[in-house]
Design a protein around this motif. Structure first.
Motif, mmCIF file in Angstrom:
data_model
loop_
_atom_site.group_PDB
_atom_site.id
_atom_site.type_symbol
_atom_site.label_atom_id
_atom_site.label_comp_id
_atom_site.label_asym_id
_atom_site.label_seq_id
_atom_site.Cartn_x
_atom_site.Cartn_y
_atom_site.Cartn_z
ATOM 1 N N ASN A 21 4.201 12.429 -47.770
ATOM 2 C CA ASN A 21 2.556 12.684 -48.321
ATOM 3 C C ASN A 21 2.286 10.728 -47.940
ATOM 4 O O ASN A 21 0.997 10.978 -47.712
ATOM 5 C CB ASN A 21 2.650 12.967 -49.675
ATOM 6 N N LEU A 22 3.201 10.250 -47.810
ATOM 7 C CA LEU A 22 2.736 8.959 -47.446
ATOM 8 C C LEU A 22 2.508 8.713 -46.294
ATOM 9 O O LEU A 22 1.911 7.651 -45.713
ATOM 10 C CB LEU A 22 3.503 7.398 -48.162
ATOM 11 N N ASP A 23 3.469 9.251 -45.040
ATOM 12 C CA ASP A 23 3.220 9.278 -44.667
ATOM 13 C C ASP A 23 2.250 9.858 -43.373
ATOM 14 O O ASP A 23 1.113 9.505 -41.955
ATOM 15 C CB ASP A 23 4.524 9.686 -43.737
ATOM 16 N N LEU A 24 2.120 10.851 -44.480
ATOM 17 C CA LEU A 24 -0.042 11.337 -43.726
ATOM 18 C C LEU A 24 -1.189 10.762 -44.491
ATOM 19 O O LEU A 24 -2.089 10.873 -44.038
ATOM 20 C CB LEU A 24 0.336 13.073 -44.039
ATOM 21 N N GLU A 27 -3.245 8.497 -42.013
ATOM 22 C CA GLU A 27 -3.796 9.562 -41.218
ATOM 23 C C GLU A 27 -5.571 10.195 -41.666
ATOM 24 O O GLU A 27 -6.433 10.623 -41.126
ATOM 25 C CB GLU A 27 -3.079 11.244 -40.676
ATOM 26 N N ARG A 28 -4.432 10.764 -43.092
ATOM 27 C CA ARG A 28 -6.240 11.127 -44.179
ATOM 28 C C ARG A 28 -6.934 10.287 -44.161
ATOM 29 O O ARG A 28 -8.164 10.644 -43.976
ATOM 30 C CB ARG A 28 -5.829 11.653 -45.363
ATOM 31 N N ARG A 29 -6.898 8.719 -44.587
ATOM 32 C CA ARG A 29 -7.572 7.968 -44.660
ATOM 33 C C ARG A 29 -8.718 8.068 -42.726
ATOM 34 O O ARG A 29 -10.371 7.776 -43.074
ATOM 35 C CB ARG A 29 -7.281 6.770 -44.543
ATOM 36 N N GLU A 30 -8.115 7.797 -42.379
ATOM 37 C CA GLU A 30 -8.886 7.886 -40.982
ATOM 38 C C GLU A 30 -9.869 9.098 -41.006
ATOM 39 O O GLU A 30 -10.869 8.564 -40.034
ATOM 40 C CB GLU A 30 -8.029 7.905 -39.679
ATOM 41 N N GLU A 31 -9.390 10.156 -40.953
ATOM 42 C CA GLU A 31 -9.947 11.408 -40.862
ATOM 43 C C GLU A 31 -11.014 10.830 -42.130
ATOM 44 O O GLU A 31 -12.673 11.684 -41.738
ATOM 45 C CB GLU A 31 -9.316 13.033 -41.767
#
Length: 83
Positions: A21-24, A27-31
């Protein structure tokens, strides 16, 4: 006294899931930032639309006099009195 919730938790598997979850997260913030930019662009283009449901004014105005019961005399940025 252990409960069902604490006895069934696999700490190793839980830590691996948290790491994923920390790794993703980035990416979620960018989306989310991309979605926000699209939404703002869409709202900006809609504000240019005119018609019955379009904005009645386009820039800031100044209240020059309060007439009472929610009625005001307004002046636009150029100093022109608004109806």
């Amino acid at each position: 006294m252990p409960t069902l919730r604490t006895s069934e938790v696999d700490l190793v598997q839980n830590n691996k899931a948290l790491e994923i979850n920390l790794d993703l997260l980035e990416e979620r913030r960018e989306e989310a930032a991309i979605r926000e930019a699209k939404s703002k662009a869409k709202m900006k283009s809609r504000s240019k639309d005119t018609g019955k449901l379009g904005p009645k004014w386009e820039r800031p105005y100044e209240v020059t006099e309060a007439l009472g019961k929610g009625a005001y005399k307004l002046r636009d940025h150029d100093g022109k009195q608004l109806p």
